[in-house]
Design a protein around this motif. Structure first.
Motif, PDB file in Angstrom:
ATOM      1  N   ILE A   1       6.531   3.549  -4.279  1.00 18.55           N
ATOM      2  CA  ILE A   1       6.568   2.193  -4.827  1.00 18.55           C
ATOM      3  C   ILE A   1       6.089   1.193  -3.781  1.00 18.55           C
ATOM      4  N   VAL A   2       6.581   1.372  -2.528  1.00 20.19           N
ATOM      5  CA  VAL A   2       6.157   0.462  -1.465  1.00 20.19           C
ATOM      6  C   VAL A   2       4.651   0.535  -1.286  1.00 20.19           C
ATOM      7  N   SER A   3       4.108   1.771  -1.310  1.00 16.12           N
ATOM      8  CA  SER A   3       2.672   1.892  -1.061  1.00 16.12           C
ATOM      9  C   SER A   3       1.869   1.284  -2.204  1.00 16.12           C
ATOM     10  N   GLN A   4       2.428   1.328  -3.437  1.00 10.02           N
ATOM     11  CA  GLN A   4       1.733   0.681  -4.542  1.00 10.02           C
ATOM     12  C   GLN A   4       1.625  -0.826  -4.310  1.00 10.02           C
ATOM     13  N   HIS A   5       2.739  -1.389  -3.784  1.00 15.09           N
ATOM     14  CA  HIS A   5       2.714  -2.829  -3.531  1.00 15.09           C
ATOM     15  C   HIS A   5       1.787  -3.170  -2.376  1.00 15.09           C
ATOM     16  N   LEU A   6       1.712  -2.251  -1.392  1.00 16.02           N
ATOM     17  CA  LEU A   6       0.872  -2.521  -0.234  1.00 16.02           C
ATOM     18  C   LEU A   6      -0.597  -2.253  -0.509  1.00 16.02           C
ATOM     19  N   SER A   7      -0.884  -1.546  -1.613  1.00 19.45           N
ATOM     20  CA  SER A   7      -2.271  -1.136  -1.829  1.00 19.45           C
ATOM     21  C   SER A   7      -3.185  -2.334  -2.000  1.00 19.45           C
ATOM     22  N   ALA A   8      -2.619  -3.505  -2.313  1.00 18.40           N
ATOM     23  CA  ALA A   8      -3.435  -4.711  -2.384  1.00 18.40           C
ATOM     24  C   ALA A   8      -4.009  -5.052  -1.008  1.00 18.40           C
ATOM     25  N   PHE A   9      -3.199  -4.766   0.048  1.00 18.08           N
ATOM     26  CA  PHE A   9      -3.651  -5.128   1.388  1.00 18.08           C
ATOM     27  C   PHE A   9      -4.386  -3.967   2.062  1.00 18.08           C
TER      28      PHE A   9
ATOM     29  N   PRO B   1      -6.265  -0.858   0.825  1.00 18.30           N
ATOM     30  CA  PRO B   1      -6.709  -0.182  -0.398  1.00 18.30           C
ATOM     31  C   PRO B   1      -6.638   1.343  -0.324  1.00 18.30           C
ATOM     32  N   ASP B   2      -6.810   1.926   0.906  1.00 12.79           N
ATOM     33  CA  ASP B   2      -6.850   3.384   0.938  1.00 12.79           C
ATOM     34  C   ASP B   2      -5.513   3.992   1.379  1.00 12.79           C
ATOM     35  N   ILE B   3      -4.426   3.250   1.145  1.00 13.15           N
ATOM     36  CA  ILE B   3      -3.125   3.748   1.607  1.00 13.15           C
ATOM     37  C   ILE B   3      -2.726   5.018   0.860  1.00 13.15           C
ATOM     38  N   SER B   4      -3.197   5.160  -0.388  1.00 15.59           N
ATOM     39  CA  SER B   4      -2.738   6.308  -1.181  1.00 15.59           C
ATOM     40  C   SER B   4      -3.239   7.625  -0.594  1.00 15.59           C
ATOM     41  N   THR B   5      -4.389   7.583   0.117  1.00 13.73           N
ATOM     42  CA  THR B   5      -4.861   8.831   0.714  1.00 13.73           C
ATOM     43  C   THR B   5      -3.970   9.269   1.866  1.00 13.73           C
ATOM     44  N   TYR B   6      -3.291   8.302   2.475  1.00 13.86           N
ATOM     45  CA  TYR B   6      -2.425   8.646   3.596  1.00 13.86           C
ATOM     46  C   TYR B   6      -0.989   8.922   3.159  1.00 13.86           C
ATOM     47  N   LEU B   7      -0.729   8.750   1.847  1.00 13.97           N
ATOM     48  CA  LEU B   7       0.659   8.730   1.401  1.00 13.97           C
ATOM     49  C   LEU B   7       1.401  10.011   1.756  1.00 13.97           C
ATOM     50  N   LEU B   8       0.732  11.163   1.575  1.00 13.66           N
ATOM     51  CA  LEU B   8       1.394  12.441   1.818  1.00 13.66           C
ATOM     52  C   LEU B   8       1.850  12.552   3.274  1.00 13.66           C
ATOM     53  N   GLY B   9       0.925  12.229   4.177  1.00 16.97           N
ATOM     54  CA  GLY B   9       1.256  12.264   5.591  1.00 16.97           C
ATOM     55  C   GLY B   9       2.348  11.279   5.924  1.00 16.97           C
TER      56      GLY B   9
END
Lengths: 349, 295
Positions: A292-300, A302-310
């Motif tokens: 959820i946090v990364s979804q909110h941060l994805s505005a700032f 954009p490629d945070i989801s690729t790092y999410l697992l790590g």
């Protein structure tokens, strides 16, 4: 007017041994359970699925706490024991045995496997036993992957929705009540076990095995009991996880699962039943919270989801380390402090 | 026959890397009684740092190798100071879990910085195989083996003759007695983590030269357990032999399982089946010191 007593006064061992000694505790717990019974009608299925995962995790964590927190035998193979329960339940259900019996059989098979891998505890303890259970984990993982005729190998095993008397638990709402029932029963059963002869024997083995042996506890026998009971509930948790997901693959029961259950009991508080519950809630919600946090941060970013697992893995490790260094007694201890604070509220001393 | 000889030689090479990793593990266990589940991740971090310095920063291989060792030294110091020191005197399970947490953090850092793709090292040694007993062997393998032997000799001498090495052995033997003789236990702890990190990163660099590296390299750290249990948890010689034996046995079992039963992937689990037998039969390993229980 007769002055009533203030506080808890126990007049017999029986009273002192109650799981919930005070009326306030009983009322609070009753209210909480009632709340849990009503709450699924308000929530949508995403939150319900979180609840369901938590219920499964509670059973797993409480059972690991029995062997590791209460009996002091470190088990790095809990995830694999859950896997055994899952596969056995699935296998029996696919043979046409009904869900409830298959689940019990799954628990028994897991219990048997747990006892077999607990046998080295006759000679080994501490780090050596931990390594032996690590070997159990990896060997069982190999079996899951390669015993194709039973486990379906890497393709996995598909299951039907569990049914009791033709009532199918086929959505999150129905599963909620099923899992809630099992989580409650398992937690109460293990709390109850804690105040029996067996529970006291387990604690004494943990505290100092030599003294335990000197006062007449058969170490080997009781360690095997602990392994058996703990693996039984692990098997139940695994079987429930299997019917909930309706699909079993070997990857679900890898070493990461064992580690996250160990993290639950560490973060919750070793040897405390309530701690396992807190830990299960915490570790189950952590990845969801991070998503959820990364979804909110994805505005700032954009490629945070690729790092999410790590990120998830790193933050998990970091939280584990921080808990061990700064809060080694776990959330149960913090909960106790909070309760103590409010009990004495305006007068802190 | 040639097939099995090839298996044995491959086993010896893999085993020499196990030995190196096991060496790091044993040094930490000997001095601090900490069971390090992050050993494989230390190998991985060393391999990635060396990769970054050679390929991404473009330094010559030797320079980046030395810098990697320096980095590992600092890594070891900071791990000991920040994570392990607060846990001195805590139960075994806490120490195990903190190293497991450390391994998650290191793995995540590597994934975040370098991604999950396989990275290939630049070629340092020639690729043409050298023929030994009629079998083709890659020079990298021979270099790995020789390097392992050299490191073991150095550390054996270090522990036997240097005053720091003797102090480390004294600490391993009895911490209180060592402290009362004026040995700084905390320095010894820090030093043993430094040495372990350095040795692991050497192992990592060799491994990188053989296979290339990816973020799953750390899983190899688990293989160190069969090796150290076979050799005895606190014996350097045991680590060396245990690593080699496990490497060879693992390869042979794998080869046999493939030939006889057509079982794939047996390599992953063979070492652990051996481990269970060792634990049942001889839990203190070949050279480990027996714990004597006194009430």
């Amino acid at each position: 007017m007769k002055a009533d007593k203030c506080g808890l006064f126990f007049e017999s061992y029986g009273q002192e041994n109650q799981i919930f000694p005070s009326p306030v505790q009983k009322t609070c717990l009753g209210a909480f359970l009632l709340f849990l019974l009503i709450v699924p009608f308000i929530l949508d299925s995403y939150y319900l699925s979180l609840f369901n995962l938590i219920f499964i995790a509670v059973i797993g964590a409480v059972s690991l706490n029995l062997i590791t927190g209460i009996c002091g035998q470190i088990s790095l193979g809990h995830g694999a024991f859950m896997g055994v329960g899952a596969y056995a339940t699935g296998y029996f259900m696919n043979l046409g045995i009904n869900f409830f019996e298959a689940l019990l059989l799954g628990g028994l098979v897991a219990s048997l496997v747990g006892i077999v891998f607990g046998l080295p505890s006759l000679r080994l303890k501490g780090i050596y036993l931990a390594i032996a259970t690590l070997a159990a984990q990896l060997i069982l993982e190999y079996v899951f992957l390669h015993w194709d005729s039973v486990t379906g190998g890497s393709n996995g095993l598909a299951l039907d929705a569990p049914a009791i008397f033709n009532f199918y638990f086929d959505n999150d709402l129905k599963m909620f009540y099923l899992l809630f029932f099992f989580a409650l029963i398992s937690t109460l059963a293990i709390s109850n076990l804690m105040r029996s002869k067996y529970g006291r024997a387990f604690v004494s083995i943990r505290d100092f095995y030599l003294s335990a042996e000197v006062i007449g506890i058969n170490l080997f026998q009781y360690k095997l009991y602990a392994f058996g009971i703990s693996s039984f509930f692990a098997g139940i948790a695994g079987g429930l996880a299997a019917v909930y997901a309706m699909y079993i693959t070997p990857e679900q029961f890898g070493i990461h699962l064992s580690i996250s259950y160990l993290a639950m009991i560490i973060i919750g508080g070793m040897g405390k039943i309530i701690g396992s519950v807190f830990g299960a809630v915490f570790i189950t919600l952590l990845p969801e919270f991070l998503s959820i946090v990364s979804q909110h941060l994805s505005a700032f970013f954009p490629d945070i989801s690729t790092y999410l697992l790590g990120l998830k893995e790193g933050i998990f490790g970091l939280i584990l380390i921080l808990f061990l260094i700064f809060e080694p007694e776990g959330l149960a201890h913090r909960w106790h402090l909070i309760k103590a604070y409010f009990k004495l509220y305006p007068f802190a001393h | 026959m040639e097939y099995y000889l090839q298996l044995i030689i491959n086993g010896l090479v893999v085993g020499s890397i196990y030995s190196l990793v096991a060496l790091g593990f044993v040094i930490i266990y000997k001095a601090t009684k900490v069971v390090n589940f992050a050993q494989g991740e230390l190998v991985m971090v060393g391999a990635y740092v060396c990769f970054a310095l050679t390929v991404q920063a473009g330094l010559p291989f030797l320079a980046s190798f030395v810098l990697t060792l320096l980095f590992s030294l600092i890594l070891g110091l900071s791990i000991e100071r920040l994570i392990l020191r607060p846990l001195i005197g805590e139960p075994i399970i806490s120490v195990i879990m903190v190293t497991i947490g450390l391994s998650s953090v290191l793995k995540a850092l590597v994934q975040l910085i370098w991604g999950t793709q396989i990275k290939v090292y630049p070629q340092v040694l020639p690729h043409e195989p050298i023929f030994l007993l009629g079998l083709p062997i890659s020079p990298v393998y021979i270099a790995a083996f020789i390097l392992a032997v050299i490191l073991f000799t150095i550390f054996s001498l270090f522990f036997k003759y240097s005053s720091i090495g003797i102090a480390m052995r004294a600490t391993a033997f009895d911490q209180q007695a060592a402290q009362s003789m004026g040995i700084g236990i905390k320095n010894i702890f820090a030093l043993s983590w430094c040495i372990a990190c350095v040795v692991s990163s050497i192992g990592g660099v060799i491994l990188g030269n053989i296979n290339g590296i990816n973020s799953q390299l750390g899983a190899m750290g688990l293989k160190v357990f069969p090796a150290v249990i076979l050799g005895g948890l606190d014996s350097l010689l045991g680590a060396a032999l245990g690593g080699l034996i496990i490497g060879v046995l693992e390869n042979l079992c794998d080869g046999l399982a493939k030939e006889l039963f057509n079982l794939g992937g047996f390599k992953e689990v063979a070492a652990f089946i051996i481990l269970v037998f060792i634990l049942m039969l001889k839990p203190y390993g070949l050279f480990g010191s027996h714990e004597v229980e006194r009430i």
